[in-house]
Enzyme design. Structure first.
Site, PDB file in Angstrom:
ATOM      1  N   ARG A  66       0.820  -1.208   0.000  1.00 52.34           N
ATOM      2  CA  ARG A  66       0.000   0.000   0.000  1.00 52.34           C
ATOM      3  C   ARG A  66       0.857   1.263   0.000  1.00 52.34           C
ATOM      4  NH1 ARG A  66      -5.655  -0.089   0.932  1.00 52.34           N
ATOM      5  NH2 ARG A  66      -6.384   2.023   0.548  1.00 52.34           N
ATOM      6  N   ASN A 108     -12.938  15.729   1.224  1.00 49.07           N
ATOM      7  CA  ASN A 108     -13.742  14.554   0.911  1.00 49.07           C
ATOM      8  C   ASN A 108     -15.186  14.839   1.295  1.00 49.07           C
ATOM      9  OD1 ASN A 108     -14.411  11.986   0.092  1.00 49.07           O
ATOM     10  ND2 ASN A 108     -13.323  10.930   1.739  1.00 49.07           N
ATOM     11  N   THR A 109     -16.090  14.055   0.728  1.00 49.85           N
ATOM     12  CA  THR A 109     -17.501  14.142   1.082  1.00 49.85           C
ATOM     13  C   THR A 109     -17.914  12.866   1.807  1.00 49.85           C
ATOM     14  OG1 THR A 109     -18.228  13.169  -1.006  1.00 49.85           O
ATOM     15  CG2 THR A 109     -18.004  15.559  -0.939  1.00 49.85           C
ATOM     16  N   HIS A 110     -18.957  12.987   2.618  1.00 53.06           N
ATOM     17  CA  HIS A 110     -19.489  11.830   3.337  1.00 53.06           C
ATOM     18  C   HIS A 110     -21.006  11.963   3.407  1.00 53.06           C
ATOM     19  CE1 HIS A 110     -19.402   8.396   6.027  1.00 53.06           C
ATOM     20  NE2 HIS A 110     -20.234   9.051   6.836  1.00 53.06           N
ATOM     21  N   ASP A 142      -7.853  13.680   7.111  1.00 52.22           N
ATOM     22  CA  ASP A 142      -6.697  13.412   7.978  1.00 52.22           C
ATOM     23  C   ASP A 142      -6.436  11.915   7.978  1.00 52.22           C
ATOM     24  OD1 ASP A 142      -8.614  12.310   9.653  1.00 52.22           O
ATOM     25  OD2 ASP A 142      -8.385  13.792  11.235  1.00 52.22           O
ATOM     26  N   ALA A 143      -5.625  11.436   8.897  1.00 57.20           N
ATOM     27  CA  ALA A 143      -5.217  10.033   8.881  1.00 57.20           C
ATOM     28  C   ALA A 143      -6.310   9.087   9.375  1.00 57.20           C
ATOM     29  CB  ALA A 143      -3.956   9.848   9.718  1.00 57.20           C
ATOM     30  N   GLY A 144      -7.383   9.608   9.933  1.00 55.60           N
ATOM     31  CA  GLY A 144      -8.449   8.766  10.449  1.00 55.60           C
ATOM     32  C   GLY A 144      -9.509   8.463   9.398  1.00 55.60           C
ATOM     33  N   ASP A 146     -12.971   9.247   8.088  1.00 51.35           N
ATOM     34  CA  ASP A 146     -14.031  10.262   8.127  1.00 51.35           C
ATOM     35  C   ASP A 146     -13.942  11.119   9.394  1.00 51.35           C
ATOM     36  OD1 ASP A 146     -14.989   9.125   5.752  1.00 51.35           O
ATOM     37  OD2 ASP A 146     -16.328   7.766   6.813  1.00 51.35           O
TER      38      ASP A 146
END
Length: 202
Positions: A66, A108-110, A142-144, A146
């Site tokens: 990855r 990003n969208t959620h 970020d790294a999480g 959402d």
């Protein structure tokens, strides 16, 4: 001078199309300079090609691990010199190298009102929970999962007769509008982040 956008996609590209339509207005303040994908043969790439926008594809399975995929994605995005990167239905988590290069400039969208209902099944989870109001969130990545700072949100009522498909369709309509409007404001007016608070404007 127009801001440079890179859009990353994984599917049909309806959010990408909304962005393309928004950028067609010179007053919008941005242009899409590249579209990247994690799979081949998708409609989103066809949309980009019809619009004359350069594309690139990096499939995770084509790389040893990855981290190598993340490095390739980072290099391809960097080559386009983006001011902002938009994950428009991009179904992969970006890695440390990508965030190290573009952190604070990736949105990003959620399909829910975060922090409620993160993850892959937000619309179904909202329905199962019985909420009367859901919606969509635009956030800085970020790294999480959402978990980044919220930029903007729009509410969508949940109707008694809704199923997952009907609710998701209305959320997607709101999401496209919120994405185009908010990205336009960000590129025209700038934005600042203080802790978890994002403010658009001078």
């Amino acid at each position: 001078m127009s801001a440079r956008l890179v859009v990353l996609v994984s599917g049909a590209g309806t959010n990408l199309q909304a962005m393309l339509d928004g950028c067609a207005d010179p007053a919008y303040g941005a242009q899409i300079v590249a579209v990247g994908a994690d799979r081949e043969g998708i409609e989103a790439l066809a949309r980009a090609e019809r619009a004359g926008i350069p594309t690139f594809t990096h499939r995770v399975k084509d790389f040893p691990d990855r981290a190598d995929w993340d490095q390739a994605l980072t290099q391809s995005c960097a080559a386009a010199r983006p001011d902002l990167i938009v994950l428009a239905g991009f179904m992969k988590l970006v890695g440390d190298q990508f965030l190290g290069a573009f952190g604070g400039r990736v949105i990003n969208t959620h399909p829910a009102l975060l922090p409620a209902f993160p993850g892959m099944h937000a619309v179904r989870d909202a329905l199962d929970h019985g909420v009367k109001l859901t919606g969509c969130t635009l956030f800085l990545v970020d790294a999480g999962l959402d978990s980044g700072p919220t930029i903007a949100q729009a509410a969508v009522p949940v109707l008694d007769e809704d199923d997952e498909a009907t609710l998701h369709e209305r959320v997607k309509v709101a999401e496209r509008s919120l994405l185009v409007e908010t990205v336009g404001r960000m590129v025209r007016d700038g934005w600042a982040v203080a802790g978890r608070k994002v403010r658009i404007g001078p």
